[in-house]
Design an enzyme around this catalytic site. Structure first.
Site, PDB file in Angstrom:
ATOM      1  N   ASP A 169      44.228  35.768  42.017  1.00 27.11           N
ATOM      2  CA  ASP A 169      43.316  35.213  41.015  1.00 27.11           C
ATOM      3  C   ASP A 169      43.929  35.359  39.629  1.00 27.11           C
ATOM      4  OD1 ASP A 169      41.615  34.475  43.004  1.00 27.11           O
ATOM      5  OD2 ASP A 169      39.966  35.789  42.425  1.00 27.11           O
ATOM      6  N   HIS A 301      31.114  39.905  47.753  1.00 26.58           N
ATOM      7  CA  HIS A 301      32.144  39.548  48.733  1.00 26.58           C
ATOM      8  C   HIS A 301      32.149  40.502  49.932  1.00 26.58           C
ATOM      9  CE1 HIS A 301      33.486  36.780  45.715  1.00 26.58           C
ATOM     10  NE2 HIS A 301      33.826  37.728  44.895  1.00 26.58           N
ATOM     11  N   VAL A 329      37.029  41.586  44.346  1.00 28.10           N
ATOM     12  CA  VAL A 329      35.823  42.246  43.834  1.00 28.10           C
ATOM     13  C   VAL A 329      36.163  42.757  42.434  1.00 28.10           C
ATOM     14  CG1 VAL A 329      34.194  44.122  44.163  1.00 28.10           C
ATOM     15  CG2 VAL A 329      35.102  42.888  46.145  1.00 28.10           C
ATOM     16  N   HIS A 330      35.362  42.386  41.448  1.00 34.11           N
ATOM     17  CA  HIS A 330      35.718  42.646  40.055  1.00 34.11           C
ATOM     18  C   HIS A 330      35.294  44.048  39.622  1.00 34.11           C
ATOM     19  CE1 HIS A 330      35.639  38.004  39.655  1.00 34.11           C
ATOM     20  NE2 HIS A 330      36.696  38.449  40.294  1.00 34.11           N
TER      21      HIS A 330
HETATM   22 FE   LIG Z   1      38.903  36.310  44.184  1.00 32.15          FE
END
Ligand SMILES: [Fe+2]
Length: 436
Positions: A169, A301, A329-330
């Site tokens: 990402d 997620h 996952v942020h």
């Molecule tokens: Fe992603």
């Protein structure tokens, strides 16, 4: 890279200028204006370099299997430019004829012509070997916001980092109308200050898929594959999204969460053949990068990595993978060393259990992108989860020798020397015991 003081496109230096020209932008003025609308972070501070058609978005990655080659990529904004890279050793007068050992050497390189030539440098890693010390930064889900900027600035200020393991990402261009590809350009300029000087090892995430059939774009991963190259052929892979490299004392396997991985697929076959090629006497540290975490106790997620876990976790355990880094996952999470490979349909043994041959799983999708922080957890915290925190940041992995590596996680709200999470890792091949 071997040779005299100055060479042009010599052995080992793969010049990607022509490939990069594929992404050439014809509307230079528009490109410059685009940066105004950025949520939370303006890129006015990172304009295109001055001069007509000056190379920009310069980035390097490892170019072979062992770290003696570099792939240099860039974009020229107005028309295809020269594809040449000039490079030379940064060592005094450079008069070292016959110099053969080009590991651990600083090089200067230059791209572009005349008054638009731009000059950068990189340092090659030490030779691949069991006790070669090396420090990797780990960054995921970076995007291009003020939080992303903080992450990059913090990492950049840490002088220990020699290369980045990027877990997917990159630009988040697809979060903008029609997957606005100008965002790929602004991201390329944003990260140049680091990635033009040290290799970032690329993993593809879901934001690299860029699948937009209603606009006629039915080929997935196209912008990513054209802009970011990987040395996949050197590891016998047939596609750029899964490959491996050796760097210092580490063997790094990169997987694609969004490419087929079921039995008989190219990625499955490659990985099945790749594990026997890992030589822990040469590269003690076995590290896997993939985007969608196999273990994740956030309420985001959740279980998305489960199918790949079912397919590949037994191999990770059998081959004593040391570390698995993921993003997606942020937030941040580190697991204990454990596995969940006992389950068969008939035995009901589906609980993760301590396993000294299992990897430690680290989710580090906390680069700080436009989608914001992941701050909801599944409760209670599962026993396999050692530490989790909803903060942006990055990590450093300092491999000391064949047995020991020092790992730190740095959250953005602290200054870089502050450590948010830390762990000594003991190599699973050379120290296969229970860790202290
Ligand atoms: Fe992603």
């Amino acid at each position: 890279m071997e040779g005299a003081k100055r060479e042009e496109g010599g052995p080992g230096m793969e010049s990607e200028g022509k490939a990069a020209a594929w992404t050439m932008r014809r509307h230079h003025e528009f490109l410059r204006e685009e940066v105004h609308g950025f949520p939370g972070f303006t890129h006015r501070g990172i304009p295109s370099p001055s001069g007509y058609n000056a190379p920009e978005q310069v980035h390097i990655t490892q170019g072979d299997q062992v770290g003696r080659a570099v792939i240099v990529s860039w974009v020229t904004p107005s028309e295809p430019g020269s594809g040449h890279v000039k490079y030379w050793k940064d060592s005094g007068d450079g008069s070292e004829p016959g110099h053969k050992k080009m590991y651990d050497t600083k090089y200067i390189y230059e791209i572009g012509d005349g008054d638009t030539a731009r000059r950068f440098s990189f340092t090659t890693p030490p030779p691949v070997g069991p006790d070669a010390a090396y420090t990797f930064g780990i960054i995921g889900d970076l995007g291009q916001t003020s939080d992303s900027n903080q992450t990059l600035e913090h990492y950049h200020s840490n002088t220990k980092g020699q290369a980045v393991l990027f877990v997917g990402d990159l630009s988040y261009a697809d979060d903008h109308p029609l997957h606005d590809n100008n965002r790929w350009d602004t991201w390329g300029r944003f990260v140049e200050k680091s990635v033009a000087y040290q290799p970032w090892i690329w993993t593809a995430g879901n934001h690299e898929i860029d699948f937009l059939p209603e606009m006629g774009e039915s080929v997935p991963f196209k912008p990513f594959l054209h802009r970011y190259h990987t040395p996949y052929k050197a590891s016998k892979s047939t596609f750029p999204l899964w490959y491996s490299i050796k760097r210092a004392s580490a063997h790094i396997i990169v997987l694609s969460s969004y490419s087929a991985f079921g039995k008989y697929t190219p990625q499955y076959q490659w990985l099945e053949e790749e594990f026997p090629r890992v030589n822990r006497s040469e590269t003690p540290w076995l590290i896997v990068l993939l985007h969608s975490p196999m273990y994740n106790s956030y309420d985001y997620h959740f279980m998305e990595g489960e199918a790949m876990r079912v397919m590949f976790e037994p191999w990770f355990v059998q081959n004593k993978v040391d570390l698995v880094f993921s993003g997606h996952v942020h937030a941040y999470e580190r697991s204990h060393r454990f596995s969940n490979v006992a389950y068969r349909v008939s035995n009901g043994q589906c609980t993760p259990a301590y396993d000294k041959s299992g990897p430690v799983y680290i989710t580090i999708g906390d680069g700080g992108n436009v989608e914001g922080i992941a701050n909801r957890f599944t409760e209670p915290q599962p026993s396999y989860s050692a530490y989790r925190e909803a903060s942006f940041g990055h990590a450093m992995l300092e491999i000391k020798n064949r047995t020991h590596a020092y790992y730190t996680w740095h959250r953005n709200q602290d200054s870089e020397p502050v450590v948010g999470d830390t762990q000594w890792f003991y190599n699973r091949h050379w120290y296969p015991h229970e860790e202290p």
